[in-house]
Each structure stands twice: as C-alpha cells, then as structure tokens.
Enzyme design. Structure first.
Site, mmCIF file in Angstrom:
data_model
loop_
_atom_site.group_PDB
_atom_site.id
_atom_site.type_symbol
_atom_site.label_atom_id
_atom_site.label_comp_id
_atom_site.label_asym_id
_atom_site.label_seq_id
_atom_site.Cartn_x
_atom_site.Cartn_y
_atom_site.Cartn_z
ATOM 1 N N GLY A 1 -23.676 -73.315 -38.518
ATOM 2 C CA GLY A 1 -24.776 -73.144 -37.572
ATOM 3 C C GLY A 1 -24.283 -73.324 -36.149
ATOM 4 N N SER A 2 -25.165 -73.814 -35.298
ATOM 5 C CA SER A 2 -24.841 -73.885 -33.874
ATOM 6 C C SER A 2 -23.900 -75.058 -33.573
ATOM 7 C CB SER A 2 -26.125 -74.046 -33.061
ATOM 8 O OG SER A 2 -26.744 -75.261 -33.404
ATOM 9 N N THR A 3 -23.170 -74.935 -32.486
ATOM 10 C CA THR A 3 -22.236 -75.995 -32.093
ATOM 11 C C THR A 3 -23.004 -77.282 -31.771
ATOM 12 O OG1 THR A 3 -20.693 -74.333 -31.324
ATOM 13 C CG2 THR A 3 -20.360 -76.544 -30.473
ATOM 14 N N GLU B 1 -21.815 -67.601 -26.346
ATOM 15 C CA GLU B 1 -22.282 -66.885 -27.535
ATOM 16 C C GLU B 1 -23.725 -66.431 -27.293
ATOM 17 O OE1 GLU B 1 -22.883 -69.128 -31.278
ATOM 18 O OE2 GLU B 1 -21.818 -67.473 -32.228
ATOM 19 N N GLU C 1 -18.764 -74.978 -39.556
ATOM 20 C CA GLU C 1 -18.440 -73.607 -39.137
ATOM 21 C C GLU C 1 -19.466 -73.270 -38.064
ATOM 22 O OE1 GLU C 1 -18.650 -70.103 -38.325
ATOM 23 O OE2 GLU C 1 -19.395 -69.685 -40.348
ATOM 24 N N CYS D 1 -21.539 -65.023 -36.218
ATOM 25 C CA CYS D 1 -20.614 -65.891 -35.485
ATOM 26 C C CYS D 1 -19.272 -65.192 -35.250
ATOM 27 C CB CYS D 1 -20.427 -67.206 -36.220
ATOM 28 S SG CYS D 1 -20.081 -66.984 -37.961
ATOM 29 N N GLY E 1 -23.945 -78.933 -34.999
ATOM 30 C CA GLY E 1 -22.692 -79.390 -35.618
ATOM 31 C C GLY E 1 -22.215 -80.695 -34.992
ATOM 32 N N LYS F 1 -29.714 -77.231 -48.067
ATOM 33 C CA LYS F 1 -30.858 -77.001 -47.166
ATOM 34 C C LYS F 1 -30.708 -75.634 -46.503
ATOM 35 C CE LYS F 1 -32.142 -77.580 -42.893
ATOM 36 N NZ LYS F 1 -33.156 -76.531 -42.854
HETATM 37 P P1 NDP Z 1 -29.124 -74.272 -35.965
HETATM 38 O O1 NDP Z 1 -27.744 -74.791 -35.811
HETATM 39 O O2 NDP Z 1 -30.250 -75.076 -35.422
HETATM 40 O O3 NDP Z 1 -29.464 -74.012 -37.525
HETATM 41 C C1 NDP Z 1 -28.526 -73.961 -38.563
HETATM 42 C C2 NDP Z 1 -28.974 -74.852 -39.717
HETATM 43 O O4 NDP Z 1 -28.966 -76.209 -39.291
HETATM 44 C C3 NDP Z 1 -30.392 -74.579 -40.199
HETATM 45 O O5 NDP Z 1 -30.471 -74.801 -41.591
HETATM 46 C C4 NDP Z 1 -31.189 -75.645 -39.452
HETATM 47 O O6 NDP Z 1 -32.428 -75.953 -40.043
HETATM 48 C C5 NDP Z 1 -30.229 -76.808 -39.553
HETATM 49 N N1 NDP Z 1 -30.497 -77.891 -38.620
HETATM 50 C C6 NDP Z 1 -31.182 -77.859 -37.447
HETATM 51 N N2 NDP Z 1 -31.223 -79.108 -36.893
HETATM 52 C C7 NDP Z 1 -30.548 -79.919 -37.740
HETATM 53 C C8 NDP Z 1 -30.248 -81.324 -37.737
HETATM 54 N N3 NDP Z 1 -30.647 -82.135 -36.767
HETATM 55 N N4 NDP Z 1 -29.536 -81.837 -38.763
HETATM 56 C C9 NDP Z 1 -29.115 -81.036 -39.764
HETATM 57 N N5 NDP Z 1 -29.402 -79.720 -39.838
HETATM 58 C C10 NDP Z 1 -30.096 -79.166 -38.834
HETATM 59 O O7 NDP Z 1 -29.169 -72.829 -35.374
HETATM 60 P P2 NDP Z 1 -30.472 -72.069 -34.805
HETATM 61 O O8 NDP Z 1 -31.184 -71.505 -35.946
HETATM 62 O O9 NDP Z 1 -31.264 -72.939 -33.884
HETATM 63 O O10 NDP Z 1 -29.791 -70.961 -33.917
HETATM 64 C C11 NDP Z 1 -29.435 -71.303 -32.574
HETATM 65 C C12 NDP Z 1 -28.108 -70.731 -32.206
HETATM 66 O O11 NDP Z 1 -27.102 -71.258 -33.083
HETATM 67 C C13 NDP Z 1 -27.975 -69.230 -32.365
HETATM 68 O O12 NDP Z 1 -28.487 -68.566 -31.249
HETATM 69 C C14 NDP Z 1 -26.494 -69.089 -32.515
HETATM 70 O O13 NDP Z 1 -25.900 -69.108 -31.251
HETATM 71 C C15 NDP Z 1 -26.076 -70.324 -33.284
HETATM 72 N N6 NDP Z 1 -25.926 -70.087 -34.734
HETATM 73 C C16 NDP Z 1 -24.679 -69.919 -35.233
HETATM 74 C C17 NDP Z 1 -24.517 -69.647 -36.572
HETATM 75 C C18 NDP Z 1 -23.168 -69.424 -37.158
HETATM 76 O O14 NDP Z 1 -23.048 -68.680 -38.118
HETATM 77 N N7 NDP Z 1 -22.134 -70.069 -36.661
HETATM 78 C C19 NDP Z 1 -25.647 -69.512 -37.487
HETATM 79 C C20 NDP Z 1 -26.931 -69.762 -36.879
HETATM 80 C C21 NDP Z 1 -27.030 -70.029 -35.531
HETATM 81 P P3 NDP Z 1 -33.788 -75.305 -39.472
HETATM 82 O O15 NDP Z 1 -33.645 -73.853 -39.652
HETATM 83 O O16 NDP Z 1 -34.807 -75.921 -40.335
HETATM 84 O O17 NDP Z 1 -33.881 -75.704 -38.029
#
Ligand code: NDP
Length: 476
Positions: free
Chosen positions: A227-229, A380, A249, A283, A232, A174
């Site tokens: 993605g975000s904490t 962050e 991660e 990140c 996660g 996804k």
């Molecule tokens: P998210 O954690 O929401 O997004 C990362 C991924 O998770 C996307 O594919 C998202 O899909 C998906 N996702 C969202 N909600 C769910 C869920 N309930 N179950 C499973 N998957 C889900 O990050 P954001 O895009 O909202 O960014 C917000 C903050 O997160 C940033 O400001 C940053 O601080 C942090 N971040 C950290 C990253 C890293 O590399 N560690 C990468 C991205 C963000 P969708 O896009 O469809 O919502």
C-alpha cells in the site's frame, strides 16, 4: 451475481460483532451496490486467536506434501471460478474485465507455484570449523497478517496467502475497504478445497481500526503489507514495539528509459500501457519517461498517438483497455496534479479531461515540458498521468533517475546489450525489465529499494520471508 457480504472467520461467514457494515460503490456507475460487514477489534481478536489455534493444533506440523496437495486443490477450485472472480473484481474496482480475467488466472497460478515450490525450499548443511554436523531448518512464523490494497486485490491476496500457507503459517488477511469481494471468495474457496478452518481468515474493515488491531495483536508474528508509503511507515512504527517482522511493498515512481538505438516502434507502442494500464493505479507504473534527445520528437508523437487510441470505456466490456479510477477521491488526486502542471505552464499534450459524464473516468494524460522539481515528475500520482522528458547524457540521466525516494520498477529500451546491462546495474530499483515493461513474474522476487519497501513478494524469496531460519548443531 451472488456477492459475499460477511467476514470469513473459522471456515464460515459471519457478521461483524459490532454490527458494522460499509457500502461498496461501483466506480463505473458511481452507484452503491452492496453493503459488506466491517470487522471490529473484537473480530480481529477472534480471527487471530482461532488462526493461532489452527496453527498450533495442526497446520504448523502438517507434512509439506499434504500442504501442497491442499494448495493444488485451492488452485483447481480457483480455476473453476475464474469468471466469477473476474466479474467481482470489475464490479468493485472498475478493472477492465479482460485484465481481471488475466489476474484471476495469475492468482491460481500463484497457488500452483507455491504448492510445487515448498518441496524445493531447503535448508543447508554447513561445514563448521569445529567439525560435527551443522544444518539449518526453515520453520513457519505463526500467524501472519496480510494487508492488501485495492489496485490488484485478488492477485496480491494470493501472492501473500499462498507462500505464507505453503510455509506452514496461518493467515489473517485484511482486504482494502474498496475491494473486499474477491478476497472473501478466496477464503471461501480455499476452505471448500480442504484448507482447515482458521488457517485463512478474511477480515474486511477499516484500515485505521482493523489494521492497527492486527498489527499490534500479540499473537501476530509478521505483517506483510502492500500500500502507501505513509501507512507502511505507520505499520513499521507499530510493529517495532514488540518488535515484529514486516515486509512492505510501497509506492513507486518508476522510470521508462528509451535510448536512441532502441526499437522505436516497439518502445512507443508498448509504453502507454506501461503507465496507463489499471488506469495508472499501479505501483510499477512507468510514469517518468526519459527519452534520448535524438528521438524525443518521434517517440513522443508516437506515444501520444498510441495513447489517444486507447479504449477508455465501461470496464465490463471485453474491448475496454482503461476503466475508471477506483473512487472520486483517487481521481481528484490526479486532477490536482494536472491542474498544478497547467498552472505552471506545462504542456498537456493529451488527456486531462473526463471522457464520461458518469463514473470516475479520466482520460490518459501526457505532460510535456515538465521540470525535474515539479511534483508531477517527482511524486507518485497513482492515476493515468505520465511525464516525458528528453535527456542528453547517460550518466546524468541515471543520476536523475536515482534522485527519487522510490526504487520499485523500471524499463530500459536499447539494442546495445552492454549499455542495457551497465544502466540496469546502476538504476536503484528492485525490479527492472529490458526491452519490456513486465515487472511481475510468479517465479521471481518482487519488491523495492529505498522507500519502495522492505522484503520481497513472489519467487522463493517470499518463502524466506515467511519462515524463521533455525540452526542446529550436532556434535560428533
Ligand atoms: P493505503 O495504504 O491507505 O491502503 C492500503 C491498505 O492498507 C488497505 O487495505 C487499507 O485499508 C490499509 N490500511 C489503511 N490504514 C491502515 C492502518 N493504519 N493500519 C493498517 N492498514 C491500514 O492506500 P490508499 O488506499 O489510501 O491509497 C492512497 C495512496 O497509496 C494511493 O494514491 C497510492 O499512491 C498508494 N498506494 C500504493 C499501492 C501499492 O501498490 N504500492 C496500493 C494502494 C495505494 P482501508 O482500505 O480499509 O483503508
């Protein structure tokens, strides 16, 4: 340019079963440019069920050498399409084209690495006390759900898919809603390179529905998430019900530690891009800079000068170093941090403004005179904002570095080898670099301590995370 606009399931493109679509906005122009199908829960079920079938009916049992041949073919086809991949990456997230080209190459390199690595991924023979033969096998898990963010969409999709596939799993991937295009091209090219139908499915769609349906699907054995904490944590809670394997991660607030005996010119010249590259949406961004007091003034003024020289511009231009942020809301997060710092009387040494009228741009911003309790120092930001503070004492500085829920990455600048190793040992972080800002090496494990995550991507460690360890005893 030919844009993929549908889900990629079972080796072909199709629309969402619910007819859902979502618009993509070019961050450099703020204009909508395409609508892409958004998967519904029924599509998740179709993709996972067919991935499970593909796993049971062939991919699981294919000889590693055959899997390797297919992975090498995927890498070749990716290399033939590097420019297309890079252009799409720039279009949907505003990444500078020169970085997008490098990252497209990195994705291909990941497939090459795992095509070679799988034949070196071995079990053990164990001299058990009662005699006989005891040995271990590494076996695939089944269907792996890979959930990928928007900041490095193509390389992260590759570094989740390639080791999982090499180890004999099938993958339902996804992409983030901002950045589905390059993941779809990966699915399409992998299939064209000979990957059987169903082995890699690409499902764009909203995280809240597609993500939850994937994580809770009974045939999904592992979730690999970046993605975000907060998300996660949510995934881990849902996965704990069965329970399922997870690797996460997550976020970071990485330190950049500069000692007075460092090569000051090199450190000051390299440090701005260690936080502002990818417009700070990284990140591993070194967003907390600790500078030994004796060189604080010199380092800071060189850092600011180098920051002012960064070329913030249209990401489709070869010379651009910093493009826009991915969205208006991502820019607002950074602007809120800057506004709060301004209100608290902190010094904004440069940046803090919008350099272009159109596009989600924000000038690289340097904050000085911040306090350890400030939100900009502790949280962050995920945007082009850095805080720089002086330190006097090595052990107190290390305590301050470790006084963070995160522990992903970091840099240490010094010409004293003993000091470099002493500090590297004590910093709580999954990845560190000495006299460098490099965090990601295809051949080496990548991941975090503490709330920065669980498990490791890349290197041989990723193969461990995509396999079960089986022990077999043979009596003499
Ligand atoms: P998210 O954690 O929401 O997004 C990362 C991924 O998770 C996307 O594919 C998202 O899909 C998906 N996702 C969202 N909600 C769910 C869920 N309930 N179950 C499973 N998957 C889900 O990050 P954001 O895009 O909202 O960014 C917000 C903050 O997160 C940033 O400001 C940053 O601080 C942090 N971040 C950290 C990253 C890293 O590399 N560690 C990468 C991205 C963000 P969708 O896009 O469809 O919502």
């Amino acid at each position: 340019m030919n844009l993929p606009t549908q889900l990629f399931i079972d080796g072909s493109y199709r629309n969402s079963s619910a007819g859902r679509r979502s618009s993509l906005v070019n961050p450099a122009t703020e204009e909508k440019f395409v609508e892409v199908a958004a998967a519904a829960p029924a599509d998740v079920d179709a993709a996972v069920t067919s991935a499970h079938l593909a796993w049971k009916s062939g991919w699981r049992d294919l000889a590693p050498g055959k899997r390797a041949e297919i992975l090498f073919s995927i890498a070749r086809l990716l290399r033939d399409n590097l420019e297309r991949i890079a252009q799409l990456e720039t279009l949907h997230i505003g990444k500078p084209i020169s970085d997008a080209r490098d990252e497209a190459g990195l994705g291909a390199r990941v497939f090459e690495y795992y095509a070679g690595a799988i034949s070196n991924f071995c079990g053990q023979t164990i001299p058990v006390a009662r005699g006989g033969f005891d040995f271990t096998l590494r076996q695939p898990l089944g269907v792996v759900a890979a959930i990928v963010p928007w900041n490095f969409p193509f390389p992260i999709a590759c570094w989740k898919a390639a080791p999982a596939l090499a180890a004999g799993n099938c993958v339902v991937l996804k992409p983030a809603s901002f950045s589905p295009l390059t993941a779809l091209v990966l699915g399409e090219l992998a299939h064209a390179a000979g990957l059987p139908s169903g082995v890699l499915q690409i499902l764009p769609g909203p995280g809240s529905t597609v993500g939850d349906a994937l994580v809770t699907h009974p045939l999904v054995r592992k979730i690999s998430f970046t993605g975000s904490t907060d998300v996660g944590r949510h995934i881990m809670e849902l996965a704990s019900r069965d329970p399922k394997r997870v690797s996460l991660e997550l976020g970071g607030k990485s330190p950049n530690i500069v000692f007075a005996d460092a090569d000051l010119e090199r450190a000051a010249e390299a440090s701005p891009m260690s936080v502002f590259a990818n417009t700070g949406q990284d990140c591993c961004a070194r967003s907390r800079v600790f500078v030994e007091r004796a060189i604080f003034e010199r380092f800071t003024s060189q850092f600011i000068e180098a920051t002012r020289a960064l070329r913030v511009n249209d990401p489709s231009l070869d010379a651009t170093q910093i493009g826009p942020l991915v969205s208006a809301s991502q820019r607002k997060i950074s602007e809120d941090f800057i506004g709060e710092a301004r209100k608290a009387g902190r010094s904004i040494a440069c940046g803090g403004t919008r350099p272009q009228a159109k596009g989600f741009y924000l000038a690289p911003t340097v904050l000085l005179e911040v306090e350890p309790g400030d939100r900009c120092w502790r949280e962050e930001i995920f945007g082009p904002v850095v805080c720089i503070r002086p330190f006097d004492d090595e052990s107190k500085m290390i305590e301050e570095v470790n006084d963070s829920p995160y522990g992903l990455s970091g840099s240490i600048w010094t010409n004293d080898l003993k000091r470099a190793l002493r500090v590297a040992r004590q910093v709580e972080s999954g990845v560190l670099s000495i006299n460098s800002h490099s965090s990601v090496h295809v051949e080496a494990p990548f991941g975090g301590f503490k709330q920065s995550g669980i498990g490791r991507d890349l290197g041989m460690a990723a193969l461990e995370g995509y396999t079960e360890l089986k022990n077999i005893y043979v009596s003499e």
